[in-house]
Design a protein around this motif. Sequence first.
Motif, PDB file in Angstrom:
ATOM      1  N   GLY A   1      13.511   2.114  -7.374  1.00  0.00           N
ATOM      2  CA  GLY A   1      12.226   2.507  -7.936  1.00  0.00           C
ATOM      3  C   GLY A   1      11.960   1.895  -9.297  1.00  0.00           C
ATOM      4  N   ALA A   2      13.022   1.698 -10.068  1.00  0.00           N
ATOM      5  CA  ALA A   2      12.868   1.124 -11.412  1.00  0.00           C
ATOM      6  C   ALA A   2      12.836  -0.402 -11.396  1.00  0.00           C
ATOM      7  N   HIS A   3      13.296  -1.007 -10.281  1.00  0.00           N
ATOM      8  CA  HIS A   3      13.407  -2.470 -10.249  1.00  0.00           C
ATOM      9  C   HIS A   3      12.927  -3.018  -8.909  1.00  0.00           C
ATOM     10  N   GLU A   4      11.848  -2.470  -8.367  1.00  0.00           N
ATOM     11  CA  GLU A   4      11.390  -2.846  -7.035  1.00  0.00           C
ATOM     12  C   GLU A   4      11.128  -4.341  -6.911  1.00  0.00           C
ATOM     13  N   ARG A  32       9.733  -1.218  -0.931  1.00  0.00           N
ATOM     14  CA  ARG A  32       8.521  -0.437  -1.224  1.00  0.00           C
ATOM     15  C   ARG A  32       8.701   1.021  -0.811  1.00  0.00           C
ATOM     16  N   GLN A  33       9.200   1.232   0.415  1.00  0.00           N
ATOM     17  CA  GLN A  33       9.333   2.615   0.883  1.00  0.00           C
ATOM     18  C   GLN A  33      10.380   3.369   0.061  1.00  0.00           C
ATOM     19  N   MET A  34      11.381   2.688  -0.420  1.00  0.00           N
ATOM     20  CA  MET A  34      12.360   3.337  -1.297  1.00  0.00           C
ATOM     21  C   MET A  34      11.745   3.697  -2.646  1.00  0.00           C
ATOM     22  N   ALA A  35      11.001   2.748  -3.204  1.00  0.00           N
ATOM     23  CA  ALA A  35      10.403   2.965  -4.520  1.00  0.00           C
ATOM     24  C   ALA A  35       9.406   4.120  -4.500  1.00  0.00           C
ATOM     25  N   GLN A  36       8.768   4.355  -3.358  1.00  0.00           N
ATOM     26  CA  GLN A  36       7.748   5.408  -3.268  1.00  0.00           C
ATOM     27  C   GLN A  36       8.321   6.750  -2.830  1.00  0.00           C
ATOM     28  N   ALA A  37       9.620   6.812  -2.583  1.00  0.00           N
ATOM     29  CA  ALA A  37      10.242   8.085  -2.200  1.00  0.00           C
ATOM     30  C   ALA A  37      10.206   9.042  -3.377  1.00  0.00           C
ATOM     31  N   GLY A  71       0.835  -1.201   0.000  1.00  0.00           N
ATOM     32  CA  GLY A  71       0.000   0.000   0.000  1.00  0.00           C
ATOM     33  C   GLY A  71       0.861   1.238   0.000  1.00  0.00           C
ATOM     34  N   ASP A  72       0.226   2.370   0.177  1.00  0.00           N
ATOM     35  CA  ASP A  72       0.918   3.652   0.170  1.00  0.00           C
ATOM     36  C   ASP A  72       1.688   3.834   1.474  1.00  0.00           C
ATOM     37  N   VAL A  73       3.008   3.978   1.372  1.00  0.00           N
ATOM     38  CA  VAL A  73       3.839   4.289   2.536  1.00  0.00           C
ATOM     39  C   VAL A  73       4.692   5.524   2.255  1.00  0.00           C
ATOM     40  N   SER A  74       4.315   6.292   1.262  1.00  0.00           N
ATOM     41  CA  SER A  74       5.076   7.461   0.853  1.00  0.00           C
ATOM     42  C   SER A  74       4.945   8.588   1.865  1.00  0.00           C
ATOM     43  N   LEU A  75       5.715   9.646   1.651  1.00  0.00           N
ATOM     44  CA  LEU A  75       5.558  10.844   2.474  1.00  0.00           C
ATOM     45  C   LEU A  75       4.171  11.436   2.323  1.00  0.00           C
TER      46      LEU A  75
END
Length: 288
Positions: free
Chosen positions: A144-147, A197-202, A75-79
């Motif tokens: 982010g490109a290869h999550e 996930r948290q890295m990809a959504q940064a 799910g969404d874990v972005s800022l």
Amino acid sequence: MTQSMVEGWRLSQSMDLDGRRIAYDVMGAGPPVVMVHGTPWSSFNLRHLIHGLAGQYQVFYFDLLGYGQSDKRSGDVSLGVQNRVLSALLNHWGLSEPVVIGHDFGGATALRARLLDGHRYSRLVLIDAVAMSPWGSDFFRHVGAHEAAFAGLPPAMHEAMCRRYIQTAAHLPLADAVLDATVRPWCGTEGQAAFYRQMAQADSAYTDAVEPHYGRIDEPSLVLWGEADTWIPVEQGRRLASALGNARFHGIADVGHLIIEEAPGALLGEILRFLAQDVAVSDKENAP
């Protein structure tokens, strides 16, 4: 901090946000202080400050959504969601103008909750905060490109890479017990997926959206920074202190981005002095 305290870090309470569990706890008595950790950390890494402040303050602390002992499901874990988490917790706790202390992503979360969710603080402390572009490493962008590929790494390879990545945040070697406890939430199938996930959504768009409005934050504020921070250079901290409406800057030598583990005593001393001040901060100490 004893070995048992490192190994036994547990959050005993929780709040539901849209069906997702946010783990938190409260320690001490006195005026309220809210602690907000960053990435890829958890409330565990704030334990020195939590225990140090709890002698004079009631300290509220939690794990961001997707981190530590909070819900790590997809799910969404972005800022973009973390300020909603902080806002919901402030309402849940019934806090109107607490002191808020944020490290790394926790700084961005505190800033966004202040500017987007209408919360005010009595004082604001930002520690090596993600707040101004540019931020985010080449590794973030690669993940982010290869999550999916990273999430599918063999567990031993993932753990080794995670340990190495976390160590790069510190100027000095971390104790094995601290490194073990910091990596632990990111292990296992769910933890490994959550780490990438948290890295990809940064996305710096979340700080770009609020950066032009930092001058509206008129609460007395203190910006603390490790002068050997290689993740976010100390110049960013000076810029942030100048952008805020009522802030001063203080650098701490010979420590890096993970200053909360490397120099907790120095941090605690600066924070306690700041909280004890009766006058508004206006001298812009160490500002350019």
